[in-house]
Write an enzyme that holds these catalytic residues in place. Structure first.
Site, short mmCIF file in Angstrom:
data_model
loop_
_atom_site.label_atom_id
_atom_site.label_comp_id
_atom_site.label_asym_id
_atom_site.label_seq_id
_atom_site.Cartn_x
_atom_site.Cartn_y
_atom_site.Cartn_z
N LYS A 1 44.16 32.03 33.65
CA LYS A 1 43.88 32.04 35.09
C LYS A 1 45.04 31.42 35.89
O LYS A 1 45.07 31.47 37.11
CB LYS A 1 42.57 31.31 35.38
CG LYS A 1 41.34 32.02 34.78
CD LYS A 1 40.07 31.22 35.01
CE LYS A 1 38.85 31.76 34.28
NZ LYS A 1 38.24 32.93 34.96
N LYS B 1 37.73 27.89 39.86
CA LYS B 1 37.21 28.66 38.72
C LYS B 1 37.44 27.82 37.47
O LYS B 1 38.08 26.76 37.56
CB LYS B 1 37.95 30.00 38.60
CG LYS B 1 39.50 29.86 38.60
CD LYS B 1 40.18 31.21 38.53
CE LYS B 1 40.27 31.93 39.86
NZ LYS B 1 39.69 33.27 39.86
N ARG B 2 36.91 28.26 36.32
CA ARG B 2 37.18 27.53 35.09
C ARG B 2 38.69 27.33 34.91
O ARG B 2 39.50 28.17 35.34
CB ARG B 2 36.62 28.31 33.88
CG ARG B 2 35.11 28.24 33.78
CD ARG B 2 34.61 26.84 33.57
NE ARG B 2 34.86 26.37 32.23
CZ ARG B 2 33.94 26.03 31.34
NH1 ARG B 2 32.65 26.11 31.67
NH2 ARG B 2 34.25 25.60 30.15
N HIS C 1 32.63 41.45 28.35
CA HIS C 1 33.16 40.69 29.49
C HIS C 1 34.57 40.17 29.29
O HIS C 1 35.05 39.40 30.12
CB HIS C 1 32.26 39.49 29.80
CG HIS C 1 30.91 39.85 30.30
ND1 HIS C 1 30.60 39.96 31.64
CD2 HIS C 1 29.77 40.13 29.64
CE1 HIS C 1 29.33 40.29 31.77
NE2 HIS C 1 28.80 40.40 30.57
N LYS D 1 33.44 36.98 46.31
CA LYS D 1 32.76 36.04 47.21
C LYS D 1 33.70 35.63 48.36
O LYS D 1 33.29 35.56 49.52
CB LYS D 1 32.29 34.81 46.43
CG LYS D 1 31.19 35.14 45.42
CD LYS D 1 31.01 34.10 44.32
CE LYS D 1 30.20 34.72 43.18
NZ LYS D 1 30.17 33.89 41.95
N THR E 1 34.54 37.40 39.85
CA THR E 1 33.50 37.63 40.85
C THR E 1 33.71 36.66 42.01
O THR E 1 33.30 36.94 43.14
CB THR E 1 32.09 37.46 40.27
OG1 THR E 1 32.07 36.28 39.46
CG2 THR E 1 31.71 38.66 39.42
#
Ligand code: Z15
Length: 816
Positions: A558, A552-553, A361, A664, A660
């Protein structure tokens, strides 16, 4: 359904609810109270699923079929009640039943606590896959740990993240079925002892161990209205009786209780690090605990079918390793087959390789798990011997195929030597599996061409891709009832179990009437969210503004910082009046930072500080708002995503394995601003270039820039707006009481090389955001783009992913 029947089922449901309130909970059913009736409803719904669950489990035995074991240290199932109700097709019935008691179903649903047994994407993916296995009738089980404490509860105090304990089982969950009689003994520590068997062969046994029991706790996962209910089995640590007796016999009562409590610590708490393991002893103990319990269960089931030989094990059992967290499974199965079942090494190894497959992952180097040889040797001495033997035979083989390539041996070895001896769990997982997959096309390509290049050469065909997916049941039907209904009104409900049907919406993309209904739904969702934010934060937001979400985290790769720089840039433009007019935006941030990740925690503080400055500045008015929603979790995502206009997927190219959340959002009609990273690439491919806001360096650019020559300072010096934004951060504009507070953030960008290439992508990002605003001003265009996003997301159903795993990796077919 005819009216009298439905009345009857409503009446019997009402009876059940009251019976449970009185006889299961021991509460007075009058007057009806929300908390009690919520539980009464839970038990009533549970009753209706249990029969289906028993039948499904029995049907596995009857058909002696190959089963899939999805092993994951994390699951994020979200709330269960509505999921169960919809799976049973009894939503209207439930609404009516509780309405008759003067209660509101939507309010009852809010009583449920989120089981936070995971960190982020990996755990949520496991739960989407459970949902799809059940809906696609793939005979499978999920296996994991029942943590007493899930991911910490996040609050924001003075702009800083605070962590609270998430004791989610404090009030017993109606969904967790504890199998108090169903336990396995798990061993740790001790030593490996050589002995001679009756045939004079040297054998090994693991002796002088400490032990603990694993108790099975089951949670039902129903398919969508198909009568199929999959089991998720989570292990809970319970001390052994021996352990206690030994101390009691010595008259050491306190010692006995203390060691009991300590041994039960194994399943106490989820480690809160997403993508960066911490190498703690208790974490390895969790991994082995869950692996050893699961394999005893797998073998029990295998033996029940009375097989004559272990050669057929791989025809009965497929084990999917969700990341390397359960990779010690490979050594455990070898130990069982060789030490306990007396198979030859060669036979056992063949069985192993045919049984396991491994999903990677991440390519982030800090996320690749290693365990020190010292620790494994101490806790799992026999497993370490086995790992060494696997490595010896493996390197022997490599040496024969590539004579003289010492470099190759070093790079492929299971043991890394550069930082004390460490076992590389990914290498163990790769050589012990028949298939290794990445989670999006680009990610799988990087595995083959960069991270595991030598392994790919060694085992052509072993590496493959299965692009992640999300379940349309939770992420559209349940989270977005209004949009689901609109969709259903034009194309029917087929999409719920075959998401490709959404493509029929494309015909309506330019239909003014449909566009208007689409906009009304989106507006309604935004109003609902505004109400939620007002309730939670006491902050008013305007639903007419562009809702821009980055949830998100919190992690440097990110790039929440890139978004913050854009916000500051907009803020400066508004203040200086340098834009003639501005498209009003509301920025939503949400996400947790690992408690030990200081830079991520400082980013949270910065977001809140910028929010405070912007929201409090009368010059800005309604044009720009920043909200940070505390305690991001599955049910919060379900509220946010249907209300989003814009989805921020702006990771440094090559670093987000898939993502992911991106799926969504697009499924719910948000447009994406994103880099060519992870599944963004495939989303853009299906929704069309025109319906996606792309910016930024490619993965190959990133690779090149990392190889040398990248100079963030030069970019800083030459971009006035960027320089201004960074200077404001570093000189205390957002932290007047502590001007140097955010220095570490600016230092990471300017002094320490900007590893995540924030400055390199800044200008393109800001320019693309301007294009976003411009499109938003044209509602017909925006709505068309939005409809086309939803219409083209069929590929990203987790049903598609699961069927790929089933066909290409597990070799199982759906039960008929
Ligand atoms: C995690 O949530 C992910 C990767 C990891 O290595 C760990 Cl330890 C946790 C995420 C990826 O970051 C994300 O890109 C991906 O979509 C998700 O796993 C599911 O594959």
């Amino acid at each position: 359904m005819t009216a009298p029947e439905s009345n009857q089922s409503v009446e019997s449901l009402k009876d059940d609810i009251q019976r449970h309130v009185a006889l299961t909970l021991g509460s007075d059913p009058f007057p009806p109270r929300k908390g009690r009736y919520y539980l009464g409803l839970c038990y009533s719904v549970r009753d209706r699923l249990l029969g289906q669950w028993l039948e499904t489990q029995r049907s596995y035995y009857d058909s002696i079929t190959k089963r899939v074991y999805y092993m994951s240290l994390e699951f994020l199932p979200g709330r269960f009640l509505m999921n169960y109700i919809q799976a049973l097709g009894m939503e209207e019935e439930c609404r009516e039943a509780v309405r008759d008691f003067g209660l509101d179903l939507d309010e009852l649903l809010e009583e449920e606590w989120n089981p936070g047994l995971g960190n982020g994407g990996l755990g949520r993916l496991a739960s989407c896959y459970m949902d799809s296995m059940a809906t696609c009738r793939i005979p499978g089980y999920g296996y994991g740990i029942l943590y007493d404490y899930g991911i910490f509860y996040q609050t924001i105090v003075n702009g800083y993240q605070h962590e609270g304990a998430d004791n989610w089982l404090r009030q017993d969950s109606p969904w967790v079925l504890r199998r108090g009689h169903f336990m396995f003994l798990i061993n740790f520590y001790g030593r490996s002892e050589a002995y001679e068997d009756s045939a004079g062969h040297e054998r090994f046994r693991w002796v002088d161990t400490e032990s603990v029991m694993a108790m099975a706790c089951d949670i039902m996962v129903p398919g969508h209205q198909n009568g199929h209910v999959t089991n998720m089995r989570l292990w809970k640590a319970i001390s052994t009786r021996d352990f206690e007796l030994e101390h009691f016999n010595r008259g050491d009562y306190i010692g006995a209780v203390q060691s009991k409590v300590e041994s039960e610590n194994i399943s106490k708490v989820l480690y809160p690090n997403d993508t960066s393991p911490r190498g703690k002893e208790l974490r390895l103990r969790q991994q082995y605990f869950f692996v050893a319990a699961t394999f005893q269960d797998i073998l029990r089931r295998f033996r029940k079918n009375n097989y004559s030989s272990f050669d057929c094990f791989p025809d009965q059992v497929a084990v999917q390793l969700n990341d390397t967290h359960p990779a010690i499974s490979i050594a455990e199965l070898m130990r069982i087959l060789v030490d306990e079942e007396s198979l030859t090494w060669e036979t056992a190894w063949t069985i192993c390789q045919k049984t396991f497959s491994y999903t990677n992952h991440t390519v982030l180097p800090e996320a690749l798990e290693t365990w020190s040889v010292e620790l494994i040797g101490r806790m799992l001495p026999r497993h370490l011997q086995i790992i060494f033997e696997i490595n010896r035979r493996f390197l022997d083989d490599v040496g024969k195929r590539f004579p003289g390539r010492v470099d190759l041996l070093r790079s492929l070895s299971l043991i890394a030597e550069d930082n004390g001896k460490q076992v590389r769990m990914a290498h163990l997982a790769i050589i012990g599996s028949h298939t290794v997959n990445g989670v999006a096309e680009l990610h799988s390509k990087i595995l083959k061409t960069r991270l595991f290049k030598d392994f790919d050469n060694l085992y052509p065909g072993k590496f493959t891709n299965v692009t992640n997916g999300i379940t349309p049941r939770r992420w559209l039907m349940q989270a977005n009832p209004a949009l689901s209904e609109l969709i259903g009104s034009v194309i029917g409900d087929e999409w719920i179990h075959d998401l490709s049907h959404l493509s029929e919406l494309a015909a309506y993309a330019d239909d003014p009437e449909f566009q208007q209904r689409w906009q009304e739904v989106r507006k309604r969702n935004k109003k609902l969210l505004a109400r939620y934010v007002l309730r939670k934060l006491g902050v008013g937001i305007n639903p007419a503004t562009l809702f821009d979400m980055h949830i998100k985290r919190i992690h440097e790769y990110k790039r929440q910082i890139l978004n913050v720089l854009h916000v500051i840039t907009l803020y400066n433009r508004i203040r200086s009046g340098s834009v003639a007019h501005h498209v009003p935006r509301t920025l939503f941030f949400a996400g947790k930072a690992a408690p030990g990740y200081m830079q991520a925690k400082l980013i949270i503080k910065l977001i809140n500080a910028v929010g405070q400055a912007v929201n409090g500045d009368p010059a800005v008015g309604n044009d720009l708002r920043v909200v940070f929603l505390p305690n991001y979790c599955v049910s919060q995502a379900e509220k946010l995503i249907p209300a989003a206009d814009l989805s921020e997927q702006i990771s440094t190219a090559g670093m987000e394995a898939s993502g992911t959340g991106n799926m969504k959002f697009a499924l719910n009609g948000a447009l994406t601003i994103g880099t060519l990273d992870g599944a963004n690439i495939e989303i853009r491919e299906v929704v069309g270039e025109d319906n996606f806001f792309l910016f930024g360096h490619t993965e190959e650019d990133v690779h090149r820039l990392h190889s040398g020559g990248y100079d963030p300072v030069q970019i800083y010096e030459s971009n006035i707006e960027l320089k201004k934004a960074l200077d404001m951060i570093s000189t205390g504009f957002f932290s007047p009481e502590a001007p140097g507070l955010f220095r570490p953030i600016v230092d990471s960008l300017l002094a320490h090389g900007d590893y995540y290439l924030v400055l390199a992508d800044y200008a393109k990002y800001v320019a693309e955001q301007a294009r976003v605003s411009k499109c938003y001003e044209d509602p017909a265009l925006w709505t068309r783009m939005s409809i086309l996003n939803t219409a083209n997301m069929g590929k990203f159903s987790s049903d598609r992913s699961i069927m790929e795993y089933a066909r290409n990796i597990w070799k199982v077919s759906p039960l008929t």
